[in-house]
Design an enzyme around this catalytic site. Sequence first.
Site, PDB file in Angstrom:
ATOM      1  N   PRO A   1     -54.157 -17.135  14.060  1.00 26.54           N
ATOM      2  CA  PRO A   1     -55.407 -16.908  13.321  1.00 26.54           C
ATOM      3  C   PRO A   1     -56.395 -16.118  14.181  1.00 26.54           C
ATOM      4  CG  PRO A   1     -55.328 -19.160  14.138  1.00 26.54           C
ATOM      5  CD  PRO A   1     -53.997 -18.549  14.458  1.00 26.54           C
TER       6      PRO A   1
ATOM      7  N   ASP B   1     -58.288 -14.613  19.384  1.00 28.13           N
ATOM      8  CA  ASP B   1     -57.572 -15.796  18.918  1.00 28.13           C
ATOM      9  C   ASP B   1     -58.603 -16.861  18.557  1.00 28.13           C
ATOM     10  OD1 ASP B   1     -56.071 -18.097  18.576  1.00 28.13           O
ATOM     11  OD2 ASP B   1     -54.713 -17.683  20.249  1.00 28.13           O
ATOM     12  N   HIS B   2     -58.726 -17.147  17.248  1.00 27.49           N
ATOM     13  CA  HIS B   2     -59.780 -18.053  16.792  1.00 27.49           C
ATOM     14  C   HIS B   2     -59.503 -19.512  17.151  1.00 27.49           C
ATOM     15  CE1 HIS B   2     -63.447 -18.908  14.915  1.00 27.49           C
ATOM     16  NE2 HIS B   2     -63.320 -18.229  13.781  1.00 27.49           N
ATOM     17  N   ARG B   3     -58.331 -19.814  17.680  1.00 29.74           N
ATOM     18  CA  ARG B   3     -58.042 -21.186  18.094  1.00 29.74           C
ATOM     19  C   ARG B   3     -58.819 -21.564  19.343  1.00 29.74           C
ATOM     20  NH1 ARG B   3     -51.581 -20.629  18.223  1.00 29.74           N
ATOM     21  NH2 ARG B   3     -52.275 -18.763  19.351  1.00 29.74           N
TER      22      ARG B   3
END
Length: 443
Positions: A244, A414-416
């Site tokens: 994501p 990386d949205h994590r």
Amino acid sequence: MSINEVFMPALSSTMTEGKIVSWVKSPGDKVEKGETVVVVESDKADMDVETFYEGYLAHIIVPAGETAPVGAAIAYIAETEAEIATAKSLANADNAAAPSTPAPIPVAVAAVASPVTASQNGSNHEPGRVVVSPRARKLAKELKVDLNTLTGSGPYGRIVAEDVEVAVGKVQPIATPVVTAAPVPVPVPVTAPAPVPVAAPTAAPIAAPIAAPVVSSAVPGQVVPFTTLQNAVVRGMVASLSVPVFRVSYTISTDGLDKLYKQIKSKGVTMTALLAKAVAVTLQKHPILNASYSDQGIVNHPNINVSVAVAMDDGGLITPVLQNADAVDIYSLSRNWKSLVERARAKQLQPVEYNSGTFTLSNLGMFGVDTFDAILPPGQGSILAIGASRPQVVATPDGLFGVRQQMQVTITCDHRIIYGADAAGFLQDLAKLIETNPQFLTM
């Protein structure tokens, strides 16, 4: 007495199969433990493969030009000359036991491959490929000899230690007939994963991280197999699509940076090195942008290693890494970048030189591209896409209109582990450095 197998090694963490570039030894040749016997093309570079055994190269299972999965046997080494015949019988027995299945790959390649004269050891070593023995590479580094300027006297133009010693005058050259001529620039079929000839390394563009497009010689209507490097890119990009991500864009004025570049360009400084340095210095204030995700948590890398995307002329791309870009001075960084690009084009990078990046730059500005999105590389948290710097009419602080050189940059994260405010803060500080204090990059 024994017969040992030589296996296809895993030369990188992403390698699943390897292609035999050339056999340095021929069947029947004596081999010593630790001696190079074969050159293998991994998913990123050509590597010398050494044997763990002493004896005789009895039989080659996988000839040059063919591929084998990691862990598969590619040759037999017999401990004594008397066992060579036994090893050949063993190989013939294995071939007889193997199921007979059609091999589609040789047919597809033969349709466009240029004629190659095979030698007795099955080598089809391609012109323009620089192959260097481990000892020669180490000696060249110690004596500061550019391997791209040497003509190898070993099998198929292989550069050996004596060639390096001749170059520095330690020994007198031995007059021996040269088997392979200097590479001649001819159209290369797209199916052959051969690098661009490196006889003239100064021709490689070092100020721009991506090469100019190469005119393809593909035949309309024909399916061309992927090269090893292209297959590696496919796997990496597909894996990245499961992550994501989000993107943030920013406009940066480059008048000050352009002025600095003109002042120090004559000293060998490249714009790529300047941009990498600016990013690395800014990452010191924003370590989360230099981090990556793992199932156990956030991986905070101890070093700032900036990867820069380089397009390969025969397909695919590779990301040479500027190690510790925040700590290295701009002049050394530029020299390092020039060396990395030359060796990347020759497929001579070591794994640590292309797989140790913690942040990536992708620059299409030299093509006049205004803005684009870059796909996040596996194992990293961020990649910065850089567009062209163009003159723009802008409003000045005193309420008037002026013309400024501006470029658009877009960061993919990386949205994590990284959030919008993190990316925006990084771009804001990057713009501040480039716009107000570019001279800091030379300190």
